[in-house]
Enzyme design. Structure first.
Site, PDB file in Angstrom:
ATOM      1  N   GLY B 205      -1.487   0.052  -3.186  1.00 32.97           N
ATOM      2  CA  GLY B 205       0.007  -0.094  -4.271  1.00 32.97           C
ATOM      3  C   GLY B 205       0.205  -1.275  -4.146  1.00 32.97           C
ATOM      4  CB  SER B 206       3.109  -3.045  -5.992  1.00 31.27           C
ATOM      5  OG  SER B 206       4.146  -3.241  -4.414  1.00 31.27           O
ATOM      6  N   GLY B 210       2.470  -4.207   0.235  1.00 30.02           N
ATOM      7  CA  GLY B 210       1.718  -3.984   1.207  1.00 30.02           C
ATOM      8  C   GLY B 210       1.019  -5.341   1.397  1.00 30.02           C
ATOM      9  CD  GLU B 229      -6.722  -0.107  -4.297  1.00 28.77           C
ATOM     10  OE1 GLU B 229      -6.036  -0.983  -5.420  1.00 28.77           O
ATOM     11  OE2 GLU B 229      -7.147   0.730  -4.348  1.00 28.77           O
ATOM     12  CB  CYS B 266      -6.181  -0.280  -8.617  1.00 32.52           C
ATOM     13  SG  CYS B 266      -7.267   0.791  -8.051  1.00 32.52           S
TER      14      CYS B 266
END
Lengths: 507, 507
Positions: B205-206, B210, B229, B266
C-alpha cells in the site's frame, strides 16, 4: 547529505566510508578475502602486545584472551573462504521462456549486493571476537561493506591498538581508504547511527542499550536493519534418567559453564531445571569450591552483578548450594567465584518476577521440578526468546527408545520455537565458529532473529537482493554470467519450468 | 497472553492461528504444498463468480482480473513446488571435528523454521494477486505459517468470497483449523498487529500507511519484522542512441506501461529521462490517444490522482504532451487516459519538491537532459529507494562496444544501489512471478528490503534459523537427517574443513 550534527572528525569517518562503499562492493571477492586474511595474520603478529593491553583493561585471563585472539583470526579466515564461496549471493537465473504460464517470461537474474557502510557497536565481554576485528566486522567486510566500529568504553586502549593493526593490514592489502574506521563515545555512536549514509547496525550488549539503538534505527527517516545480540538466560532441562546416568559430570559441567569468563557470557546457563531430589548439591558445591577467583570486566559490571545476586538470594524459597560472593578490591574491581542456588518450581512460579531477569555473572538458578511436570509448557510460561536451550538426556532417551519420547519431543519442539540453538547433552557456553552455527534468537535474545552473529551465515545480514531483467552480459555482475567466472552457486530455472508447477504436490 | 483489547471475534481468529502454528509448522512440506494446489484449483473453479464481484468492486477489467486470478493460481502452485524444494530451509550440517582450529567442534545442524502466525494487509490495486489468496498469503503458508489477512476496504465482498474459497480448500486438504483467517477494518488490523502472538506482518500500500504500521511493529514490546511494499516512481533512462534506433517503439511502450490498469501499479514508470530534442512528442501523443478510458479503483484514489495531476501540471516549466484528464461520473468514479508531461532537467531540479512525489495513476514526467549529463549522478540527487530502474540502450550500446560504456556501467551501478530490479530495454510494469524475481527495494520502496514480495524467494520472509547441537537423530527435524528424507539441499562442512580456511585467499 551530510548531517550538520556530526563533528568534523565523525563527518570525515562517515564520508570516507560512504565514498569507499561502491569501490569495496565492486572488488573481486578474492580481493576482499585476501584483505581479511591479511588482518588475521596481522592480529597474530601483534598477539603479545594486544593480549597484554587486553588483560590489563578487562581482567580476562591471558589464556582466555589468547584463545579469543586465535578465534578472531580463525573467523576472519573463515569469512575469507565464505566471501569466495559466495553462498550469500544466492545467484538465481531464470531463463527467458516464451511458454511461461503467465505469458512470455524475460531473462531475470537475481543476486545479493552489499548494503553499504555498517556501524558496529563493539561488546564489553569479548574484546577481540565481538569487538574491533570481531565477527560483525569480519562478516560485513566479507559481504563487501565498509565498517565503522564504535569502540566499547571497557577497553578503549585495546580498541585503538587493534584498529591500528586492522587499518594497516587493510591498507597493505590495497583496500580503499574508508573501508574501516573507529569511533569512541556513546553519543557519537548514536549520531552516526542516525546518519543517512549508514545502511545497517550491529551490536552486542544489554537488552536496554540494544533496544534503545534498535528503536533509533527503526525511527530514522530512512529506517535500517539493526542486528543487536542482547541478553539471554539459556534454560537447561535435565531428565531424571540423565541425572541417574551421570550426576558428577552434570555437576562439574554446570559449574564450569556457569563460572567460565566469570559468567560474563551471553550463553551462560541462567536456569537449570532438575528433577526434585536430584541429589547434586554436594557435587555442585565441591566443583564450585575448585573454581579460581576471577576478576569481572569492570567496576560497573561487578556492582551490577553484586546487586542482582543479592536480589536473587533474598527471594523467597531460594536455597544456596554454592555461595560465590563478590569481593571488591581497592580499585573497586569485583572478584567472583560461582554462585549456585536452587528453588522449587512452586517458589519459582511465585517469585518469577524477582528471579527471571538475567544475572550477568557467575550465578545460576536450579529450578526443582516435581515428577510429572510438563517441561515443554514451562518454556512459554516463563521465558521469552533465548539464544540457546539445552536438554540433557540419558543414552536410552537419546536413542528415542523410552516411554517419554513424545514428551521429550514436545520439549525439543517448544525449545525450537523460542531459542536459536538447541543443545543436547552439553553446555551452551563456548560457541563454535562454524558454517552451521546459529547465535541469535527471538526477542529479547536479539533485535532481529533472521540471521546470526556467529558463524559464516552472519554474512547474510549485510546484503540485499537485486534482480537484473534482460541485462546484456556487458552490464551484468560476474556472479550472474552464464559462464560463472566466480564459481558461485547458481540456481537456474530452465524455460518450461512453470509447466510442471504444482504437479509434485498432487497425489 | 491474550490482549484484552481484542474483540471476541478477533480473539478467536488470533487464538486459532496461534493454536494452529505448531501443527502447521510440523506438517510435511508436501502436505503444505498439496494444500496450496487445492487453493489454486478452487480459485479457478470459482473464477467466474469471483471475477464478476471483482469487476464491480474495483473497476478493473474482466480481462485484467481473469489474468490476475490465473497469476494468483500459478503463484500458489509455484509456492507448492518451492515448499517441496526446501531452498529456504538452507540446511547446513557441520560434521563433528576433533581437529577443528579452535578445539573439538560438535555436530551442528542448522535450518530455517516457520515464524508462526503472519498478519497480511491486502492491497487495493491487486484484488487477487496481493490480496486474500495472493503472494504474501501463499508464501507464508508455503513457509509453514498460519495467515490472517486484513481485507482491503476497496473490495470487501470479493475478500469474503475469496476467503470462503480459500478456507474451504484448506479444510478439504486437511490443514488445521486456524491456518487461515480474514478480518476487516483498519483499527482491527492495528489491534491484531500489536498482539504478541503475531510473529510478522506483510503489507502492500501507500508509504504513509506502511510507515505507520512498520513503526507499530517496531515499537511493540516484542518487535517483529514487517514487510511493507510501498511507493515507487521507477525512473527510466533512455540513451540518445536508443531513441535514434526505435523512437516509435519507445513512445508506444511508454504509453502502454504508464496507462495499463489506469496507472495504478507500483511499478508504473513515473519519470523518464530522455535526451533533449528527443522528438517523441507526436508519437507519444498519438499513442496516448489510442488508450481507452479506464475507471480508477475508487473515488478516493481518483480524487487523489486528480489533485496530484493538477499540482504537476501547475508546476513551472511543465509542458503537456498528452492530456489524459480525469472525468468523474455520477458515482464519483474517476475515468482516465494517459497524461504525459515533459520538463527540462533545470526546471526539474528547480521544482523537485513539487514534482518528485508519486502520482498514483496514469501520469508520467519526461525529464529532458542536455547532452553530456552525468545520468548516474541524477539518481542519488533526485531519488530515494525504488522498486525498479530501467535503462534503454541501443543494440551497439548493449553489446558494450560503444565509447560511453563506462558511463552506462556507472548508471547501472547507481541503479543497483538504489533499486530492487534493474531492467534493460523494457518497461517495469508486468512483474514476472518467477524464482529470480526481486520485487522490493530500499526505503521507501519497501520497509524491509532483505527479501521480495513477488517470486519464490518471498518465502524467506517467514522463516528464521535454528541450530541443533549434538542432536540425536530421534529429535532432529527431517531436513537435517543424514539420509535427507525430504531431499532438500544440504550444505555439509566435513571434518577438517577449518585446516584450509584462508588458503584460497593467499596468492
Amino acid at each position: 547529505m551530510a548531517q550538520e550534527s556530526l563533528t568534523p572528525e565523525l563527518e570525515r569517518t562517515v564520508a570516507a566510508a560512504a565514498d569507499a562503499a561502491p569501490a569495496v562492493a565492486a572488488l573481486d571477492p578474492r580481493d576482499r578475502a585476501a584483505a581479511l586474511v591479511a588482518v588475521a595474520d596481522a592480529l597474530e603478529e601483534h598477539r603479545t602486545e594486544l593480549v597484554e593491553i587486553g588483560t590489563t583493561e578487562t581482567g580476562l585471563t591471558t589464556a582466555r584472551l589468547n584463545g579469543e585472539l586465535t578465534r578472531t583470526a580463525v573467523q576472519l579466515r573463515m569469512f575469507a573462504d565464505t566471501a569466495i564461496a559466495g553462498d550469500e549471493v544466492d545467484a538465481r537465473i531464470d531463463e527467458a521462456d516464451t511458454e511461461y504460464a503467465l505469458g512470455a517470461r524475460p531473462d531475470v537474474r537475481r543476486m545479493h549486493l552489499p548494503l553499504g557502510p555498517i556501524l558496529n557497536f563493539a561488546a564489553s565481554n569479548f574484546p577481540f571476537a565481538f569487538s574491533v576485528a570481531g565477527g560483525d566486522t569480519a562478516s560485513a567486510l566479507a559481504a563487501g561493506c565498509p565498517v565503522i566500529v564504535k569502540a566499547h568504553s571497557g577497553h578503549p586502549e585495546l580498541s585503538d591498538a587493534t584498529a591500528q593493526v586492522v587499518g594497516d593490514a587493510l591498507r597493505g592489502a590495497g583496500m580503499p581508504a574508508g573501508t574501516f574506521g573507529l569511533i569512541h563515545g556513546q553519543e557519537n555512536g548514536v549520531a552516526v547511527l542516525q546518519d543517512p549514509r549508514i545502511m545497517a547496525g550491529a551490536f552486542t550488549g544489554s537488552i536496554a542499550a540494544g533496544r534503545r539503538l534498535a528503536d533509533i534505527a527503526a525511527a530514522r527517516p530512512t529506517p535500517i536493519p539493526f542486528f543487536g545480540e542482547l541478553g539471554s538466560v539459556n534454560p537447561v532441562f535435565v531428565t531424571t534418567a540423565a541425572v541417574a546416568e551421570r550426576a558428577d559430570d552434570l555437576a562439574s559441567g554446570l559449574v564450569t559453564s556457569v563460572s567460565g569468563s566469570a559468567g560474563q557470557l551471553c550463553t551462560k546457563p541462567g536456569f537449570v531445571f532438575l528433577p526434585e531430589g536430584h541429589g547434586l548439591d554436594a557435587a555442585i558445591a565441591s566443583a564450585a569450591e575448585n573454581v579460581a577467583e576471577h576478576r569481572m570486566l569492570g567496576p560497573r559490571i561487578a556492582s551490577g552483578f553484586a546487586r542482582r545476586r543479592d536480589e536473587i538470594l533474598a527471594a523467597d524459597g531460594v536455597r544456596v548450594i554454592a555461595d560465590g560472593g563478590v569481593r571488591l578490591d581497592d580499585d573497586e574491581q569485583g572478584w567472583v567465584t560461582a554462585t549456585v542456588v536452587a528453588v522449587s518450581l512452586d517458589d519459582f512460579r511465585r517469585n518469577h518476577d524477582a528471579l527471571i531477569e538475567e544475572a550477568f555473572g557467575p550465578l545460576t538458578i536450579i529450578v526443582e521440578t516435581p515428577a510429572g511436570t510438563d517441561l515443554a509448557s514451562l518454556l512459554p510460561e516463563f521465558f521469552a526468546g533465548n539464544l540457546t536451550g539445552t536438554v540433557h538426556l540419558s543414552a536410552e532417551e537419546a536413542a528415542g527408545s523410552t516411554g517419554n519420547r513424545a514428551e521429550l519431543a514436545a520439549l525439543v519442539g517448544a525449545l525450537s520455537r523460542q531459542v536459536g540453538r538447541v543443545l543436547f547433552n552439553g553446555w551452551p557456553t563456548g560457541v563454535a565458529v562454524t558454517p552451521a552455527m546459529q547465535h541469535g534468537g527471538p526477542w529479547p535474545a536479539t533485535t532481529n532473529d533472521s540471521s546470526t552473529s556467529v558463524g559464516s551465515a552472519a554474512i547474510q545480514r549485510f546484503v540485499r537482493p537485486v534482480a537484473y531483467q534482460n541485462a546484456p552480459e556487458a552490464f551484468l555482475p560476474a556472479a550472474l554470467h552464464d559462464d560463472n567466472p566466480l564459481g558461485v552457486p547458481q540456481r537456474r530455472s530452465p524455460a518450461g519450468d512453470s509447466t510442471t508447477w504444482g504437479d509434485a504436490a498432487r497425489r
